[in-house]
Design an enzyme around this catalytic site. Structure first.
Site, PDB file in Angstrom:
ATOM      1  N   ASN A  10      44.352 -40.433  23.690  1.00 13.10           N
ATOM      2  CA  ASN A  10      44.522 -40.399  25.151  1.00 13.10           C
ATOM      3  C   ASN A  10      43.516 -41.283  25.859  1.00 13.10           C
ATOM      4  O   ASN A  10      42.405 -41.496  25.363  1.00 13.10           O
ATOM      5  CB  ASN A  10      44.255 -38.979  25.701  1.00 13.10           C
ATOM      6  CG  ASN A  10      45.332 -37.982  25.326  1.00 13.10           C
ATOM      7  OD1 ASN A  10      46.463 -38.359  25.061  1.00 13.10           O
ATOM      8  ND2 ASN A  10      44.965 -36.719  25.308  1.00 13.10           N
ATOM      9  N   GLY A  40      43.079 -35.616  18.813  1.00 12.68           N
ATOM     10  CA  GLY A  40      43.212 -36.308  17.529  1.00 12.68           C
ATOM     11  C   GLY A  40      42.141 -37.372  17.375  1.00 12.68           C
ATOM     12  O   GLY A  40      41.379 -37.375  16.395  1.00 12.68           O
ATOM     13  N   LYS A 215      28.699 -17.492  22.344  1.00 15.21           N
ATOM     14  CA  LYS A 215      28.342 -16.541  21.268  1.00 15.21           C
ATOM     15  C   LYS A 215      28.323 -17.194  19.885  1.00 15.21           C
ATOM     16  O   LYS A 215      28.133 -16.518  18.871  1.00 15.21           O
ATOM     17  CB  LYS A 215      29.322 -15.358  21.278  1.00 15.21           C
ATOM     18  CG  LYS A 215      29.132 -14.469  22.525  1.00 15.21           C
ATOM     19  CD  LYS A 215      30.000 -13.249  22.497  1.00 15.21           C
ATOM     20  CE  LYS A 215      31.386 -13.490  22.740  1.00 15.21           C
ATOM     21  NZ  LYS A 215      32.356 -13.533  23.546  1.00 15.21           N
ATOM     22  N   GLY A 242      34.310 -29.081  21.268  1.00 17.32           N
ATOM     23  CA  GLY A 242      35.080 -28.400  20.215  1.00 17.32           C
ATOM     24  C   GLY A 242      35.593 -29.400  19.194  1.00 17.32           C
ATOM     25  O   GLY A 242      35.599 -29.127  17.986  1.00 17.32           O
ATOM     26  N   ASP A 243      36.018 -30.565  19.656  1.00 19.76           N
ATOM     27  CA  ASP A 243      36.519 -31.599  18.728  1.00 19.76           C
ATOM     28  C   ASP A 243      35.394 -32.106  17.828  1.00 19.76           C
ATOM     29  O   ASP A 243      35.620 -32.411  16.645  1.00 19.76           O
ATOM     30  CB  ASP A 243      37.101 -32.790  19.517  1.00 19.76           C
ATOM     31  CG  ASP A 243      38.294 -32.379  20.349  1.00 19.76           C
ATOM     32  OD1 ASP A 243      38.985 -31.418  19.970  1.00 19.76           O
ATOM     33  OD2 ASP A 243      38.537 -33.029  21.395  1.00 19.76           O
ATOM     34  N   SER A 282      30.862 -39.380  23.365  1.00 16.08           N
ATOM     35  CA  SER A 282      29.756 -38.402  23.414  1.00 16.08           C
ATOM     36  C   SER A 282      29.418 -37.844  22.022  1.00 16.08           C
ATOM     37  O   SER A 282      28.465 -37.088  21.865  1.00 16.08           O
ATOM     38  CB  SER A 282      30.113 -37.243  24.352  1.00 16.08           C
ATOM     39  OG  SER A 282      31.112 -36.413  23.774  1.00 16.08           O
TER      40      SER A 282
HETATM   41  O1  RIB Z   1      39.382 -31.794  23.647  1.00 16.84           O
HETATM   42  C1  RIB Z   1      39.139 -32.754  24.644  1.00 16.84           C
HETATM   43  C2  RIB Z   1      40.338 -33.653  24.789  1.00 16.84           C
HETATM   44  O2  RIB Z   1      41.430 -32.887  25.250  1.00 16.84           O
HETATM   45  C3  RIB Z   1      40.171 -34.759  25.808  1.00 16.84           C
HETATM   46  O3  RIB Z   1      39.612 -35.933  25.271  1.00 16.84           O
HETATM   47  C4  RIB Z   1      41.567 -34.924  26.370  1.00 16.84           C
HETATM   48  O4  RIB Z   1      42.162 -36.152  26.096  1.00 16.84           O
HETATM   49  C5  RIB Z   1      42.382 -33.771  25.783  1.00 16.84           C
HETATM   50  O5  RIB Z   1      43.163 -34.172  24.746  1.00 16.84           O
END
Ligand code: RIB
Length: 296
Positions: A10, A40, A215, A242-243, A282
């Site tokens: 994205n 992704g 937590k 989270g990613d 980041s």
């Molecule tokens: O998890 C963050 C992502 O969620 C962002 O980069 C955005 O594109 C969405 O897919």
């Protein structure tokens, strides 16, 4: 060990706001920046920055060259990514003063997967390879079935959680990476230990990685539960934290590192991502994470 990340790419349009707009409200933003993102792409870059051999598959639109370039620049193999007519996926992201966000997604090319394309990509991978996948593309159930037939181990992060996940055969998943809210949706429980009990009973062959925000996180593997606290940092932008955790986890679990050490490094990587603006950009490299964890 190769990791194939089959997922979304994205453009993130990120707006700085005092507070996230509520229904019916019009607010002004004080700045706007464009970053590369998508769950992704972020997870592929996190896994590569953690040191894994990563391949990205997915579809970009005619405007998608930058998304392919950022993969290459980060050592992610982009030869499986295809350009299709139309525009790439994008996200409209509001980030407030505390670094919390709200995300609106437009699927674009991420929603144009075909069975032919999926067969072509998965034909290049097999037993011994890992499939890392999220829920921002279409035909997720088909990809899971085919990868499982191929003998791949599947790491599923079912975000953003919706009805589509119900059509996926979760018993084919080796590792399910979910947050507290998704855990509640899948298990019908609110207490996280109970969530894990219900899911373990339903999917005994699946390891569970449950992230719990402030937590920390719990990893549940073959009857054992490993807990990890978060590292507290000043939040600038929580997008892709989270990613970062997920990509690092998928990469580090392929090395012979003790689980507790893997979890500490994932928490460290996520903490660094939270302290920076943007999504893919980041995500820290492995050296930064090692240093960060050493000093904590
Ligand atoms: O998890 C963050 C992502 O969620 C962002 O980069 C955005 O594109 C969405 O897919």
């Amino acid at each position: 060990m190769r990791i194939l990340d089959f997922g979304s790419l994205n453009y993130d349009y990120v707006y700085g706001v005092d507070h996230v707009a509520v229904a019916g409200e019009t607010i002004s933003s004080y700045n706007m920046e464009v970053f590369c993102g998508g769950k992704g792409l972020n997870q592929a870059i996190a896994a590569a920055r953690a040191g894994a051999e990563v391949y990205m598959a997915g579809l970009v639109g005619e405007d998608g060259q930058l998304l392919m370039d950022i993969c290459k620049r980060n050592g992610v193999d982009s030869s499986c990514i295809r350009k299709v007519p139309g525009i790439s996926g994008h996200a409209i992201i509001q980030v407030d003063k505390e670094g919390q966000n709200s995300i609106l997604l437009y699927g674009g090319s991420n929603q144009q997967m075909t069975r032919e394309y999926i067969d072509d990509v998965l034909g290049q991978f097999g037993c011994g390879d890992i499939l890392l996948i999220q829920n921002e593309i279409n035909l997720l159930d088909y990809i899971i079935d085919k990868a499982s037939e191929n003998g791949m181990r599947i790491y599923l992060n079912p975000s953003p959680y919706n009805e589509k996940i119900k059509s996926c055969d979760l018993s084919k998943i080796s590792v399910l990476l979910i947050n507290e809210i998704e855990g509640g949706q899948i298990s019908g429980e609110r207490d996280y230990d109970k969530m894990l009990d219900v899911m373990q009973e339903k999917y005994p062959e699946t390891d569970l990685m449950l992230t719990l925000g402030e937590k920390g996180a719990v990893y549940c593997c073959r009857g054992k539960r490993y807990r990890q606290d978060i590292y507290k940092v000043k939040a600038v932008d929580t997008t892709a934290a989270g990613d970062t955790f997920t990509g690092y986890f998928a990469a580090l679990m392929q090395e012979k590192i003790p689980v507790q050490e893997v979890l500490a490094m994932c928490a460290g990587a996520a903490a660094i991502a939270v302290s920076r603006k943007g999504a893919a950009n980041s995500i820290p490299i492995r050296d930064e994470v090692n240093k960060f964890c050493l000093h904590k």
